[in-house]
Design an enzyme around this catalytic site. Structure first.
Site, PDB file in Angstrom:
ATOM      1  N   ASN A  40       0.811  -1.220   0.000  1.00 49.78           N
ATOM      2  CA  ASN A  40       0.000   0.000   0.000  1.00 49.78           C
ATOM      3  C   ASN A  40       0.841   1.265   0.000  1.00 49.78           C
ATOM      4  O   ASN A  40       0.418   2.295  -0.512  1.00 49.78           O
ATOM      5  CB  ASN A  40      -0.941  -0.004   1.208  1.00 49.78           C
ATOM      6  CG  ASN A  40      -2.143  -0.897   0.965  1.00 49.78           C
ATOM      7  OD1 ASN A  40      -2.372  -1.326  -0.163  1.00 49.78           O
ATOM      8  ND2 ASN A  40      -2.899  -1.183   2.005  1.00 49.78           N
ATOM      9  N   GLN A  45      -0.773   8.358  -2.392  1.00 53.41           N
ATOM     10  CA  GLN A  45      -0.613   9.530  -3.258  1.00 53.41           C
ATOM     11  C   GLN A  45      -0.354  10.797  -2.460  1.00 53.41           C
ATOM     12  O   GLN A  45       0.623  11.504  -2.663  1.00 53.41           O
ATOM     13  CB  GLN A  45      -1.893   9.726  -4.092  1.00 53.41           C
ATOM     14  CG  GLN A  45      -2.139   8.636  -5.098  1.00 53.41           C
ATOM     15  CD  GLN A  45      -3.424   8.844  -5.899  1.00 53.41           C
ATOM     16  OE1 GLN A  45      -4.208   9.751  -5.639  1.00 53.41           O
ATOM     17  NE2 GLN A  45      -3.632   7.984  -6.879  1.00 53.41           N
ATOM     18  N   GLU A 111      -5.391  18.466   3.412  1.00 58.66           N
ATOM     19  CA  GLU A 111      -6.386  17.458   3.057  1.00 58.66           C
ATOM     20  C   GLU A 111      -7.555  17.584   4.027  1.00 58.66           C
ATOM     21  O   GLU A 111      -7.481  18.324   5.015  1.00 58.66           O
ATOM     22  CB  GLU A 111      -5.762  16.051   3.075  1.00 58.66           C
ATOM     23  CG  GLU A 111      -4.719  15.895   1.973  1.00 58.66           C
ATOM     24  CD  GLU A 111      -4.078  14.531   1.898  1.00 58.66           C
ATOM     25  OE1 GLU A 111      -4.465  13.619   2.650  1.00 58.66           O
ATOM     26  OE2 GLU A 111      -3.157  14.371   1.075  1.00 58.66           O
ATOM     27  N   HIS A 222     -12.415   5.338   1.429  1.00 58.02           N
ATOM     28  CA  HIS A 222     -11.960   6.595   0.821  1.00 58.02           C
ATOM     29  C   HIS A 222     -13.089   7.103  -0.066  1.00 58.02           C
ATOM     30  O   HIS A 222     -13.673   6.341  -0.829  1.00 58.02           O
ATOM     31  CB  HIS A 222     -10.690   6.341   0.000  1.00 58.02           C
ATOM     32  CG  HIS A 222      -9.944   7.605  -0.328  1.00 58.02           C
ATOM     33  ND1 HIS A 222     -10.422   8.529  -1.230  1.00 58.02           N
ATOM     34  CD2 HIS A 222      -8.761   8.082   0.115  1.00 58.02           C
ATOM     35  CE1 HIS A 222      -9.552   9.528  -1.307  1.00 58.02           C
ATOM     36  NE2 HIS A 222      -8.535   9.286  -0.506  1.00 58.02           N
ATOM     37  N   ARG A 269     -13.204  12.090   6.221  1.00 56.32           N
ATOM     38  CA  ARG A 269     -13.384  11.054   5.209  1.00 56.32           C
ATOM     39  C   ARG A 269     -14.628  10.182   5.428  1.00 56.32           C
ATOM     40  O   ARG A 269     -15.303   9.816   4.481  1.00 56.32           O
ATOM     41  CB  ARG A 269     -12.142  10.175   5.327  1.00 56.32           C
ATOM     42  CG  ARG A 269     -11.737   9.524   4.117  1.00 56.32           C
ATOM     43  CD  ARG A 269     -10.415   8.875   4.375  1.00 56.32           C
ATOM     44  NE  ARG A 269      -9.344   9.679   3.861  1.00 56.32           N
ATOM     45  CZ  ARG A 269      -8.093   9.238   3.759  1.00 56.32           C
ATOM     46  NH1 ARG A 269      -7.793   8.021   4.149  1.00 56.32           N
ATOM     47  NH2 ARG A 269      -7.160  10.008   3.276  1.00 56.32           N
ATOM     48  N   HIS A 329     -10.419   1.498   2.039  1.00 54.80           N
ATOM     49  CA  HIS A 329      -9.086   2.098   1.907  1.00 54.80           C
ATOM     50  C   HIS A 329      -8.119   1.693   3.008  1.00 54.80           C
ATOM     51  O   HIS A 329      -6.961   1.423   2.739  1.00 54.80           O
ATOM     52  CB  HIS A 329      -9.262   3.613   1.900  1.00 54.80           C
ATOM     53  CG  HIS A 329      -8.012   4.390   1.605  1.00 54.80           C
ATOM     54  ND1 HIS A 329      -7.259   4.180   0.476  1.00 54.80           N
ATOM     55  CD2 HIS A 329      -7.389   5.390   2.294  1.00 54.80           C
ATOM     56  CE1 HIS A 329      -6.225   5.010   0.472  1.00 54.80           C
ATOM     57  NE2 HIS A 329      -6.263   5.743   1.569  1.00 54.80           N
ATOM     58  N   ARG A 365      -9.308   7.388  10.585  1.00 55.15           N
ATOM     59  CA  ARG A 365      -7.968   7.982  10.449  1.00 55.15           C
ATOM     60  C   ARG A 365      -8.012   9.332   9.731  1.00 55.15           C
ATOM     61  O   ARG A 365      -8.670   9.483   8.703  1.00 55.15           O
ATOM     62  CB  ARG A 365      -7.055   7.032   9.665  1.00 55.15           C
ATOM     63  CG  ARG A 365      -5.677   7.598   9.382  1.00 55.15           C
ATOM     64  CD  ARG A 365      -4.782   6.552   8.782  1.00 55.15           C
ATOM     65  NE  ARG A 365      -5.241   6.110   7.490  1.00 55.15           N
ATOM     66  CZ  ARG A 365      -4.992   6.733   6.346  1.00 55.15           C
ATOM     67  NH1 ARG A 365      -4.316   7.873   6.330  1.00 55.15           N
ATOM     68  NH2 ARG A 365      -5.449   6.235   5.214  1.00 55.15           N
ATOM     69  N   LEU A 371       1.355   7.105   6.733  1.00 53.66           N
ATOM     70  CA  LEU A 371       2.790   6.906   6.455  1.00 53.66           C
ATOM     71  C   LEU A 371       3.600   7.355   7.671  1.00 53.66           C
ATOM     72  O   LEU A 371       4.589   6.722   8.061  1.00 53.66           O
ATOM     73  CB  LEU A 371       3.220   7.679   5.197  1.00 53.66           C
ATOM     74  CG  LEU A 371       2.594   7.204   3.870  1.00 53.66           C
ATOM     75  CD1 LEU A 371       3.002   8.125   2.714  1.00 53.66           C
ATOM     76  CD2 LEU A 371       2.983   5.767   3.537  1.00 53.66           C
TER      77      LEU A 371
HETATM   78  C1  SIN Z   1      -5.018  10.232  -0.308  1.00 56.46           C
HETATM   79  O1  SIN Z   1      -4.067  10.653  -0.943  1.00 56.46           O
HETATM   80  O2  SIN Z   1      -6.146  10.679  -0.370  1.00 56.46           O
HETATM   81  C2  SIN Z   1      -4.785   9.107   0.620  1.00 56.46           C
HETATM   82  C3  SIN Z   1      -4.074   9.593   1.776  1.00 56.46           C
HETATM   83  C4  SIN Z   1      -4.413   8.756   2.953  1.00 56.46           C
HETATM   84  O3  SIN Z   1      -4.905   7.656   2.816  1.00 56.46           O
HETATM   85  O4  SIN Z   1      -4.219   9.251   4.047  1.00 56.46           O
END
Ligand code: SIN
Length: 487
Positions: A40, A45, A111, A222, A269, A329, A365, A371
């Protein structure tokens, strides 16, 4: 007999950062099921969250807790955020290159559900690929690919190693310490953004050994995924697109998400996914990601990976709007551990990354925290493990073997049925009736002629459905639809 100081199961961000932090003098084996980039991390991204400075830590902690519906373990969230600055500094010093402006300053994006732009990225929208390549090049230990773990050697409260097939040959490998970094459960769901290798096998082994899984009802979906492709892995459209201005619209161009949350596209999300799912169901309309507000040149530079991937699917971006659906996701829950990755009650066994339930993510999350979590807690686990001087002096025999019965004839068809039922009944919106239906279906499959790997998947599926049945009220990504409840 082969014996290692450490075996690391998985070669994504958590496994590789653990490996990078173990001295070369140790005998370490990093293993992955397929080619190393089938993980993963490679497909991530958006980027990596980092607190902007010490003053931003409380806000990052609060954003993480609010997204997680305050089900998070605050102390662990604080560790994540406080350690983010030294972690990103460490990888940058070691050679990881993030996107910068013309003066060399890091570029930060925002984000959903973040109160500040605090996400660093690489290659525009290819952070995962860049990070994975960087970590592969820095891993000082032997990495073995095509190695499938089908058992953990556990006896009397300690872990002695693993059983795995190496190029289809069953082998027993002993180790003083085993670090699980095998990722989440994506392949359990019909629509998912995950690498095909992420199939919950190790979670299933843990269930079999009586090792606790925790927060398994909190599966994350997602919101913006292109699912009209025959590929098992559906195509992600990063949160950063909405963070930088993309709209979610219906056939007529209506931005309907404000009916679900005043933050519209920038709500967390779980809310955006549920809003899209519900709107489609209610109206029968298609839903799209509208990118037409971006300048083409700027878009191609900032999102080169998405531009190319969607060109191959016949879309010209940013001009064309892309039909989207939520898809599975990320597993917020996982194998229970403390903040050093220690699996309680099993000496010599650690878990890090998405496989672990550290308590960071709570019920949902926060975007791009994963990451970072992979790195912060992998390093803590390794530092703790190295301080323990843990050596297996005896080598019990583990006679039971499954090497020849990993697969049976009907498994493929059963796995497909399982994926469908997970999506339909243990997905974005759940009902008690649907959960019971899924539970019975899983129970029935378990009692058929099936191979070990499917058995392991079913163990994990059972843990998800049981956790979902136990939680009667909606929270975060776990949404139970009752007659009196509005979305
Ligand atoms: C994304 O780029 O939307 C995924 C990032 C994430 O899963 O935190």
């Amino acid at each position: 007999m082969q014996k290692y100081d450490v075996i690391i199961i998985g070669a994504g961000v958590a496994g590789l950062y653990a490996a990078m932090n173990i001295p070369v003098a140790k005998k370490v084996l990093v293993i992955c099921k397929d080619i190393p980039w089938e993980c993963n991390t490679f497909y991530a991204q958006g980027g990596i969250v980092t607190a902007l400075d010490d003053n931003d830590v409380p806000a990052h902690v609060e954003d993480t807790m609010a997204a997680g519906a305050y089900h998070n373990v605050k102390k662990v969230v604080e560790i994540l955020s406080k350690t983010s600055l030294e972690t990103t500094k460490d990888i940058i010093q070691k050679g990881m290159v993030f996107d910068t402006d013309a003066t060399g300053k890091l570029l930060y994006t925002k984000e959903a559900a973040h109160s500040a732009a605090r996400i660093i990225h690489a290659g525009g929208d290819a952070t995962g690929r860049y990070l994975h390549y960087f970590m592969m090049s820095k891993n000082p230990h032997h990495l073995e690919q095509n190695m499938l773990v089908y058992d953990l050697l556990i006896d009397d409260g300690r872990c002695y190693g693993i059983k795995a097939t190496v190029n289809y040959e069953p082998k027993t490998l002993y180790a003083d310490n085993v670090i699980i970094a095998s990722g989440g459960v994506g392949s359990l769901y019909e629509y998912n953004t995950n690498s095909r290798t992420v199939s919950a096998d190790i979670h299933g082994i843990c269930v079999e050994k009586g090792i606790a899984l925790q927060d398994m009802e909190f599966m994350q979906f997602h919101p913006t995924v292109f699912v009209d492709t025959p590929l098992a892995r559906k195509l992600l459209l990063t949160e950063a697109l909405r963070g930088e201005g993309a709209h979610v619209v219906d056939d007529e161009g209506k931005r309907f998400l404000f009916e679900y949350d005043e933050r519209g596209e920038l709500a967390s999300r779980d809310i955006v996914s549920r809003g899209i799912f519900d709107y489609k169901r209610k109206t029968g309309k298609k839903v799209y990601l509208d990118l037409s507000m971006f300048q083409p040149k700027q878009f191609h530079q900032r999102f080169p990976n998405i531009t190319k991937t969607f060109e191959a699917q016949g879309y010209k971006l940013p001009q064309d709007r892309v039909p989207i659906s939520p898809a599975f996701h990320y597993a917020n829950g996982g194998i229970a551990c403390n903040s050093y990755g220690v699996v309680p009650g099993i000496k010599g066994l650690y878990v890090v990354g998405e496989a672990a339930r550290t308590g960071v993510h709570g019920a949902n999350r926060l975007a791009s925290n994963s990451l970072l979590e992979g790195m912060v807690f992998a390093k803590r686990a390794v530092d703790y493990m190295l301080s323990q001087e843990n050596h297996n002096t005896k080598m019990p025999k583990f006679d039971k073997d499954y090497g020849n019965i990993l697969h049976k004839d009907n498994d493929k068809a059963y796995k497909h049925q399982l994926r469908k039922i997970m999506w339909e009944e243990i997905g974005i919106i759940r009902t008690t009736k649907g959960l019971h239906h899924a539970k019975n279906f899983i129970y029935d499959l378990k009692n058929r002629e099936i191979g070990r790997l499917l058995q392991l998947r079913l163990n994990t599926a059972s843990a998800i459905v049981d956790a979902a049945l136990l939680r009667k009220e909606s929270l975060g990504t776990h949404y139970i639809e009752n007659e009196e409840q509005d979305i």
